[in-house]
Design an enzyme around this catalytic site. Structure first.
Site, PDB file in Angstrom:
ATOM      1  N   SER A 256      36.546  53.463  86.965  1.00  0.00           N
ATOM      2  CA  SER A 256      36.603  52.038  87.262  1.00  0.00           C
ATOM      3  C   SER A 256      38.043  51.585  87.065  1.00  0.00           C
ATOM      4  O   SER A 256      38.815  52.201  86.322  1.00  0.00           O
ATOM      5  CB  SER A 256      35.654  51.279  86.326  1.00  0.00           C
ATOM      6  OG  SER A 256      36.384  50.521  85.390  1.00  0.00           O
ATOM      7  N   LYS A 257      38.390  50.511  87.755  1.00  0.00           N
ATOM      8  CA  LYS A 257      39.783  50.058  87.684  1.00  0.00           C
ATOM      9  C   LYS A 257      40.156  49.644  86.260  1.00  0.00           C
ATOM     10  O   LYS A 257      41.318  49.535  85.926  1.00  0.00           O
ATOM     11  CB  LYS A 257      40.022  48.922  88.672  1.00  0.00           C
ATOM     12  CG  LYS A 257      39.853  49.414  90.093  1.00  0.00           C
ATOM     13  CD  LYS A 257      40.694  48.718  91.133  1.00  0.00           C
ATOM     14  CE  LYS A 257      40.596  49.510  92.434  1.00  0.00           C
ATOM     15  NZ  LYS A 257      40.388  48.762  93.624  1.00  0.00           N
ATOM     16  N   ARG A 258      39.143  49.442  85.443  1.00  0.00           N
ATOM     17  CA  ARG A 258      39.430  49.037  84.058  1.00  0.00           C
ATOM     18  C   ARG A 258      39.572  50.234  83.111  1.00  0.00           C
ATOM     19  O   ARG A 258      39.792  50.065  81.928  1.00  0.00           O
ATOM     20  CB  ARG A 258      38.315  48.112  83.555  1.00  0.00           C
ATOM     21  CG  ARG A 258      38.415  46.715  84.114  1.00  0.00           C
ATOM     22  CD  ARG A 258      37.259  45.864  83.647  1.00  0.00           C
ATOM     23  NE  ARG A 258      35.990  46.384  84.122  1.00  0.00           N
ATOM     24  CZ  ARG A 258      35.472  46.106  85.313  1.00  0.00           C
ATOM     25  NH1 ARG A 258      36.108  45.289  86.123  1.00  0.00           N
ATOM     26  NH2 ARG A 258      34.325  46.612  85.695  1.00  0.00           N
ATOM     27  N   ASP A 259      39.461  51.426  83.647  1.00  0.00           N
ATOM     28  CA  ASP A 259      39.562  52.629  82.831  1.00  0.00           C
ATOM     29  C   ASP A 259      41.022  52.819  82.416  1.00  0.00           C
ATOM     30  O   ASP A 259      41.847  53.268  83.193  1.00  0.00           O
ATOM     31  CB  ASP A 259      39.123  53.822  83.693  1.00  0.00           C
ATOM     32  CG  ASP A 259      38.463  54.885  82.867  1.00  0.00           C
ATOM     33  OD1 ASP A 259      38.936  55.113  81.754  1.00  0.00           O
ATOM     34  OD2 ASP A 259      37.468  55.477  83.353  1.00  0.00           O
TER      35      ASP A 259
END
Ligand code: GLU
Length: 484
Positions: A256-259
């Site tokens: 996920s882009k928040r990783d």
């Protein structure tokens, strides 16, 4: 099929070039090159509120930096196709949407957001979880439509999804995939503001740009039947689709882009000092397996070896360690001139190297050629050597032991008494043997006092290089600091 292969990468300018996008672009590019086709770069910019400044440029130029050079793009359009941005051809989408209305395959819908919301709630209350439009505008009479128009209501256009139809297609990655049309409600193809939705615009674009193959992310799999309805209604031949599996992190979760453990944008890698060929090579293996266990591929090798039937069918794990290893591999293989070109911009601003000449900088940077995993890392190595860390109590006690002091004293004398003491790898080995013979210190007892007195760190770059970088005077000064 004798048509020339044409594939495309069609990002939305809502973000910078992401590692997943770069992977899609690479596989499309390889497909095109394998079959002597064209790789087209075009922009899907209809989500006007989410478009961001600079994204279009980054999407294209980060790709070019990687070496994925489009045959056609917003910057080098083919006059035959003219438009490479969706917002430039709204009238074309409108024309095609009304063509479907005339043929009875689509219809005007006057429902407001509130109407739709009400209907959604009603369906939910009846236990229907995935909302389907109830077709209340499907059979409006001309008079009813006219009356609504007079009220100032602008219609959207919905596709009339066929009933009870099985849609089967042969996916380049997954083989046969099938859907039932009853699982899809009539969906909007043209919004009331005249902007087409993704599923409609992409079909028109792919058709008018003669796209023959589409490799894209798995998240688009359920869009494909919607697109196939449209091809069918127009009587157009659809491209062959392939849906690449998701990228997962080391915990098996979808990336996920928040990783935060994984750097995700190509521009970030570029800034950190990753080489384009390392990223490409890594991306190649993130979703594709060669026949043998070969790991290192140049771009031209990739183009000739690429076999779409070997695209992975299971999720691809983003192995950070492998990416860093691959980058260090490519750094090591640069010839020295190329290496300087790559590395000097990273050390130009390093305060520890102020006043160094270009030649000195080159020599210093060579010390780290086999040590760094990425360009920017050279600065932490340099700083570690030049700024000695303070020893903690345990380290101090260790350095103060009788054996450590014997080692340091011997080295001090050795340096002072030898006029031309060399610090290259072989000479260093020879005179360190002398230290062993004279002090009886070995292993940790030999190296740790030296390391600690020189850098204050227990680990780091190869020892002879620390001597090289600091030079004789600084070495003596630092050793003396630890002598009692
Ligand atoms: N703009 C879409 C995306 O970035 C393209 C999808 C497609 O390739 O059809 O996901």
């Amino acid at each position: 099929m004798n048509k020339k292969v044409r594939v495309r990468y069609a990002p939305s300018p809502t973000g910078f070039l992401h590692i997943g996008g770069a992977r899609s672009a690479l596989f499309n590019y390889l497909y095109a090159k394998k079959f002597n086709g064209d790789f087209v770069f075009r922009i899907e910019d209809t989500d006007i509120e989410r478009n961001i400044e600079g994204a279009e440029y980054s999407q294209l130029h980060d790709l070019i930096w990687l070496g994925i050079i489009p045959d056609e793009s917003i910057e080098n359009p083919n006059p035959k196709y003219k438009y490479y941005r969706q917002m430039e051809k709204l009238d074309i989408y409108k024309k095609y949407a009304y063509e479907l209305v005339e043929k009875g395959y689509a219809y005007e819908c006057f429902c407001s957001e509130e109407d739709l919301e009400k209907s959604r709630i009603e369906q939910e209350e009846r236990g229907i979880t995935s909302f389907k439009y109830d077709r209340r505008c499907l059979n409006l009479s001309e008079e009813e439509k006219e009356a609504l128009r007079k009220k100032g209501i602008k219609p959207s256009i919905r596709l009339r999804v066929p009933d009870d139809k099985k849609i089967v297609f042969n996916d380049l990655v997954r083989g046969e995939v099938s859907f039932n049309s009853n699982d899809f409600g009539d969906f909007v193809i043209l919004k009331s503001n005249g902007i087409p939705t993704y599923n409609f615009a992409v079909v028109i674009d792919d058709h008018i740009m003669d796209i023959t193959h589409v490799l894209r992310g798995e998240e688009h799999l359920s869009n494909t039947p919607k697109q196939l309805f449209i091809y069918d209604y127009f009587g157009w031949e659809a491209p062959q689709f392939g849906h690449m599996t998701i990228i997962i992190n080391e915990n098996g979760k979808k990336l996920s882009k928040r990783d935060n453990n994984i750097v995700q944008f190509v521009s970030q890698y570029r800034k950190m000092g990753f080489l384009p060929q390392a990223i490409l090579n890594f991306l190649l293996l993130l979703g594709w397996t060669p026949e043998d266990n070969k790991e290192i591929f140049t771009l031209s090798e990739m183009c000739s070896c690429f076999d779409p039937s070997r695209l992975s069918k299971s999720p691809s794990m983003f192995d950070n360690k492998k990416l860093y290893w691959m980058n260090s591999h490519y750094i090591k293989t640069l010839d020295n001139e190329k290496y300087f070109e790559f590395i000097l911009p990273f050390i130009k601003e390093n305060k520890n190297l102020a006043n160094k000449t270009e030649d000195e900088l080159k020599n210093i940077s060579l010390v780290f050629k086999n040590e760094i995993l990425y360009g920017e890392q050279i600065n932490s190595f340099i700083d570690e050597v030049f700024n000695k860390a303070k020893l903690n109590d345990d380290q101090k006690a260790f350095v103060n032991s009788e054996l450590s002091q014997r080692v340091l004293t011997f080295i001090e004398e050795k340096i002072k008494s030898t006029n031309d003491l060399k610090f290259d790898k072989d000479s260093f080995k020879a005179w360190i043997n002398d230290v062993i013979l004279n002090t009886q210190a070995k292993g940790k007892n030999l190296y740790m006092p030296i390391r600690l007195s020189l850098t204050g760190c227990e680990h780091g770059i190869e020892m002879y290089n620390i001597f090289n970088l600091l030079g004789k005077d600084e070495v003596l000064k630092r050793i003396r600091e630890e002598l009692q």
